[in-house]
Design an enzyme around this catalytic site. Structure first.
Site, PDB file in Angstrom:
ATOM      1  N   HIS A 150      40.978  31.552  47.091  1.00  0.00           N
ATOM      2  CA  HIS A 150      42.104  30.766  47.596  1.00  0.00           C
ATOM      3  C   HIS A 150      41.706  30.071  48.906  1.00  0.00           C
ATOM      4  CE1 HIS A 150      45.312  32.538  44.857  1.00  0.00           C
ATOM      5  NE2 HIS A 150      44.267  33.313  44.638  1.00  0.00           N
ATOM      6  N   TYR A 207      40.069  41.784  50.413  1.00  0.00           N
ATOM      7  CA  TYR A 207      40.593  40.835  51.402  1.00  0.00           C
ATOM      8  C   TYR A 207      40.036  41.175  52.783  1.00  0.00           C
ATOM      9  CZ  TYR A 207      44.121  39.278  47.929  1.00  0.00           C
ATOM     10  OH  TYR A 207      44.754  38.798  46.815  1.00  0.00           O
TER      11      TYR A 207
HETATM   12  C1  HEM Z   1      41.276  42.791  42.038  1.00  0.00           C
HETATM   13  C2  HEM Z   1      41.954  41.705  42.064  1.00  0.00           C
HETATM   14  C3  HEM Z   1      41.848  40.643  43.145  1.00  0.00           C
HETATM   15  C4  HEM Z   1      40.809  40.350  44.000  1.00  0.00           C
HETATM   16  C5  HEM Z   1      39.466  41.062  44.100  1.00  0.00           C
HETATM   17  C6  HEM Z   1      41.232  39.253  44.843  1.00  0.00           C
HETATM   18  C7  HEM Z   1      40.449  38.680  45.835  1.00  0.00           C
HETATM   19  C8  HEM Z   1      40.905  37.806  46.781  1.00  0.00           C
HETATM   20  C9  HEM Z   1      40.226  37.439  47.993  1.00  0.00           C
HETATM   21  C10 HEM Z   1      38.863  37.977  48.424  1.00  0.00           C
HETATM   22  C11 HEM Z   1      41.017  36.586  48.691  1.00  0.00           C
HETATM   23  C12 HEM Z   1      40.720  35.985  50.076  1.00  0.00           C
HETATM   24  C13 HEM Z   1      41.384  36.849  51.134  1.00  0.00           C
HETATM   25  C14 HEM Z   1      41.181  36.377  52.563  1.00  0.00           C
HETATM   26  O1  HEM Z   1      40.067  36.030  52.984  1.00  0.00           O
HETATM   27  O2  HEM Z   1      42.174  36.434  53.340  1.00  0.00           O
HETATM   28  C15 HEM Z   1      42.191  36.390  47.905  1.00  0.00           C
HETATM   29  C16 HEM Z   1      43.236  35.594  48.269  1.00  0.00           C
HETATM   30  C17 HEM Z   1      44.435  35.548  47.560  1.00  0.00           C
HETATM   31  N1  HEM Z   1      44.763  36.254  46.432  1.00  0.00           N
HETATM   32 FE1  HEM Z   1      43.644  37.556  45.467  1.00  0.00          FE
HETATM   33  N2  HEM Z   1      42.504  38.901  44.494  1.00  0.00           N
HETATM   34  C18 HEM Z   1      42.911  39.733  43.456  1.00  0.00           C
HETATM   35  C19 HEM Z   1      44.129  39.740  42.828  1.00  0.00           C
HETATM   36  C20 HEM Z   1      45.175  38.936  43.167  1.00  0.00           C
HETATM   37  C21 HEM Z   1      46.484  38.973  42.550  1.00  0.00           C
HETATM   38  C22 HEM Z   1      46.938  39.943  41.482  1.00  0.00           C
HETATM   39  C23 HEM Z   1      47.204  37.998  43.166  1.00  0.00           C
HETATM   40  C24 HEM Z   1      48.621  37.588  42.913  1.00  0.00           C
HETATM   41  C25 HEM Z   1      49.609  38.318  42.826  1.00  0.00           C
HETATM   42  C26 HEM Z   1      46.379  37.394  44.161  1.00  0.00           C
HETATM   43  C27 HEM Z   1      46.778  36.386  45.025  1.00  0.00           C
HETATM   44  C28 HEM Z   1      46.056  35.912  46.080  1.00  0.00           C
HETATM   45  C29 HEM Z   1      46.557  34.951  47.021  1.00  0.00           C
HETATM   46  C30 HEM Z   1      47.933  34.334  46.992  1.00  0.00           C
HETATM   47  C31 HEM Z   1      45.533  34.724  47.945  1.00  0.00           C
HETATM   48  C32 HEM Z   1      45.563  33.767  49.105  1.00  0.00           C
HETATM   49  C33 HEM Z   1      46.138  34.404  50.304  1.00  0.00           C
HETATM   50  C34 HEM Z   1      46.120  33.395  51.398  1.00  0.00           C
HETATM   51  O3  HEM Z   1      46.690  32.309  51.230  1.00  0.00           O
HETATM   52  O4  HEM Z   1      45.515  33.699  52.427  1.00  0.00           O
HETATM   53  N3  HEM Z   1      45.145  37.973  44.142  1.00  0.00           N
HETATM   54  N4  HEM Z   1      42.119  37.146  46.749  1.00  0.00           N
END
Ligand code: HEM
Ligand code: HEM
Ligand code: HEM
Lengths: 357, 216
Positions: A65, A333
């Site tokens: 993201h 995260y």
């Molecule tokens: C094991 C499952 C998942 C992994 C490994 C993962 C991994 C990541 C990582 C590494 C980031 C960047 C975080 C940062 O640097 O702040 C991210 C952002 C994000 N993820 Fe996931 N994610 C997973 C599941 C999900 C699920 C289930 C959702 C939705 C419900 C989701 C929604 C988001 C959103 C909305 C962001 C952006 C947050 C922002 O705007 O800073 N993710 N994810």
């Protein structure tokens, strides 16, 4: 009673062996726990490495993201949820919010039309100093249920260096082995990438428990439902690569934007540990209040840049469920957050952030 | 009561309680950042409150250490060894106070609420600043490894005192049943315990082998 005389230094081998063995055992246990001796364990580092490998290295940006935009506003609680959760964010009243709209993938320069997924992350700053952080997507289900499958999906969708695209055979093999991805793929197939963040509903997907004043738990999933669900392409053309940011700025110039925060309570038997399965639509839904977004700022200098929207940062009154994605998200995260903040801080070993001239 | 050849009982109690707690913290710490399983959540939930407990115990222990002087090191210990012992002990004090403070400061700088339980949280001790977060997080990780390797060396040294030199240093920190002398023969230090009322040595049979008596 006599003091025993001090005995002369002993030089026997087994005594040295006891010392060496104690050190070795402690070192080995430590190494095993830290994962040095368990190369097959799925660690947050490996997941974030895989994200980074798929998207390329973009120092200073989120590893997933990566492309997004900061927003600020507030949440006006209706008080309707306060019977189910003692979190003060649900008592009638206003809580300030720092949010972020984004699209998935680790490339901050990706075109908006490349994926139908849009996301909304929120941090509620409660009056008592506690926080509620959540990250939500616009798909009603998640493709996978476990961190292991998430990782396998990343590996299967790694771009082939020759073509720059994932190998379709590897992807097909992954989907065949993971029928739980079916609901998400059906959604992705029928969904045209929206040219507006504003008209989307955003789903928390993972389940949590609300804790009421009496200590009773209520399994819950939440979502944000827009006031204006129609008219996604009224403002901008869906083919422009950066349509989403421009659309948001334009709409906010005309006044605040609103979503209703809906809490869906599980019925007995609804899965709390499987984000690939939606709960039936007839569940009890609480309208907890209105999310009002007032201002927008670019992420490079906006207030959301340095926020890790770790979904396990929860106030008193909400706790995590047995959903295995939650712990993995928290761990991954944090790892992504450490990489990008280290890059901005210029910590030794971190890649340097290219400064814009 | 404290005897001149061993640490004050409160110091010994704190030493072993904290040895367990600090080792547990190191394992919890490296374990939680190396897993995406649900262990990550409960390890983190232990890490913060246990870390803050260690901070409080370490401050108490520092007070105990300054109030009751430790027994002198054996006079026949080489100077370099004495110097190593003393400096490593102060390093351990610095780390057992510094590590939890850094953990708390780093979460503050990252803008996270420092939750100690479901409803308990500590106030931030630094303003939110992501660069500070990155540096403190690095320090927390690097110093954790320094702490672990210092403890390994410390443990090896303690066993060396107990098994090879057998000079009473190890038993000055254990809950031994027989009084130990720490120095080869300073006359001031030889036999004060016999009349020490309530000393556990009184109930010991005179020939009971204490730790450090040659077992062979
Ligand atoms: C094991 C499952 C998942 C992994 C490994 C993962 C991994 C990541 C990582 C590494 C980031 C960047 C975080 C940062 O640097 O702040 C991210 C952002 C994000 N993820 Fe996931 N994610 C997973 C599941 C999900 C699920 C289930 C959702 C939705 C419900 C989701 C929604 C988001 C959103 C909305 C962001 C952006 C947050 C922002 O705007 O800073 N993710 N994810
Ligand atoms: C987390 C682990 C440990 C920490 C942080 C720690 C810390 C310390 C410190 C700071 C001292 C100096 C005395 C004081 O002022 O309190 C000390 C003394 C001592 N420790 Fe440890 N210790 C640990 C583990 C161990 C272990 C595993 C052993 C034995 C195998 C051990 C044996 C001793 C002994 C024998 C002394 C007395 C040294 C002397 O007479 O000066 N310690 N420890
Ligand atoms: C004696 C005290 C402490 C010890 C020995 C200790 C040890 C550790 C270790 C070994 C790690 C893993 C580091 C790595 O491998 O990079 C860690 C991480 C961490 N510690 Fe501590 N810690 C202590 C106190 C605290 C306190 C008091 C807090 C907070 C109030 C805290 C918060 C954290 C957090 C949040 C992480 C993980 C950060 C991430 O996921 O990136 N620690 N700690």
């Amino acid at each position: 009673m006599l003091e025993p005389e001090r005995t002369p230094p002993a030089r026997s081998t087994w005594r040295w062996a006891v010392i060496a063995a104690s050190v070795a055992v402690l070192l080995l246990l430590f190494g095993y726990t830290a994962g040095w001796l368990a190369p097959h364990r799925l660690t947050p580092q490996r997941i974030v490495d895989a994200l980074q490998r798929n998207a390329g290295l973009h120092p200073g940006y989120r590893r997933n993201h990566a492309k997004g935009i900061c927003v600020t506003g507030y949440f006006d609680s209706s008080g309707n949820a306060s019977a189910y959760s003692r979190a003060i964010v649900f008592a009638p009243g206003r809580t300030p919010v720092v949010g972020r709209f984004a699209i998935p993938g680790g490339n901050p320069g990706a075109p908006d039309g490349g994926t139908p997924v849009r996301s909304l992350a929120l941090r509620f700053d409660l009056a008592n100093g506690q926080q509620w952080r959540t990250g939500m997507n616009n798909s009603p289900v998640f493709p996978v249920a476990t961190p292991q499958s998430f990782y396998e999906q990343l590996v299967a969708s790694r771009p082939d260096p020759a073509t720059g695209h994932p190998d379709p055979l590897k992807l097909a093999a992954f989907y065949a082995a993971h029928p739980e991805t079916g609901a998400f793929r059906a959604w992705a197939k029928e969904t045209t990438p929206s040219s507006s963040y504003v008209t989307e509903s955003y789903y928390g997907l993972d389940a949590f428990y609300l804790i009421d004043a009496g200590g009773k738990r209520h399994a819950v999933r939440w979502s944000a439902v827009p006031e204006a669900a129609a008219g996604a392409s009224e403002m901008a053309s869906a083919t422009a690569p950066d349509v989403l940011a421009g659309d948001l700025q334009q709409r906010l110039a005309n006044g605040p934007l609103r979503w209703r925060l809906m809490l869906t309570l599980a019925a007995p038997g609804d899965p709390t540990n499987d984000a690939t399965r939606a709960w039936p639509p007839d569940r009890h839904i609480i309208d907890a209040g209105t999310l009002v977004i007032e201002h927008v700022q670019p992420q490079d200098n906006g207030p959301c840049r340095d926020i890790n929207y770790d979904p396990t940062v929860l106030p008193d009154g909400i706790v995590v469920s047995d959903d295995p994605l939650l712990a993995a998200r928290s761990a991954a995260y944090a790892n992504s957050y450490l990489r990008r903040t280290s890059e901005h801080a210029g910590v030794p070993g971190a890649t340097r952030v290219e400064r814009q001239p | 009561m404290s005897r001149p050849d061993s640490f004050h009982p409160l110091a010994r109690l704190l030493h072993w309680l904290m040895a367990l707690a600090i080792l547990a913290m190191l394992f919890v710490g490296v374990g939680m950042v190396a897993t995406v399983s649900t262990r990550h959540q409960w390890l983190l939930a232990i890490h913060r409150p246990l870390g803050v407990t260690i901070l409080l115990l370490a401050l108490l222990r520092l007070g105990v250490r300054l109030r009751w002087r430790p027994p002198p090191l054996p006079s026949d210990m080489p100077t370099i060894m004495q110097w190593l012992a003393i400096s490593s002990h102060w390093l351990l004090y610095a780390l057992m106070i510094g590590m939890p403070l850094i953990g708390w400061a780093m979460l503050s700088a990252g803008g996270f609420p420092v939750m100690l339980g479901r409803s308990w949280h500590l106030p931030p001790i630094l303003p939110a600043n992501s660069a500070l977060y990155a540096w403190l997080r690095l320090a927390h990780g690097v110093l954790a490894y320094l702490l672990f390797f210092t403890i390994l060396g410390h443990m090896a040294a303690a066993l060396y005192h107990g098994l090879i030199r057998r000079d009473g240093v190890l038993s000055s920190m254990t809950f031994h049943r027989l009084p130990r002398r720490r120095s080869p023969a300073p006359s001031t230090n030889t036999a004060p315990e016999a009349g020490d009322i309530g000393s556990p040595s009184q109930t010991d049979p005179p020939d009971s082998p204490g730790y450090g008596t040659p077992p062979l």
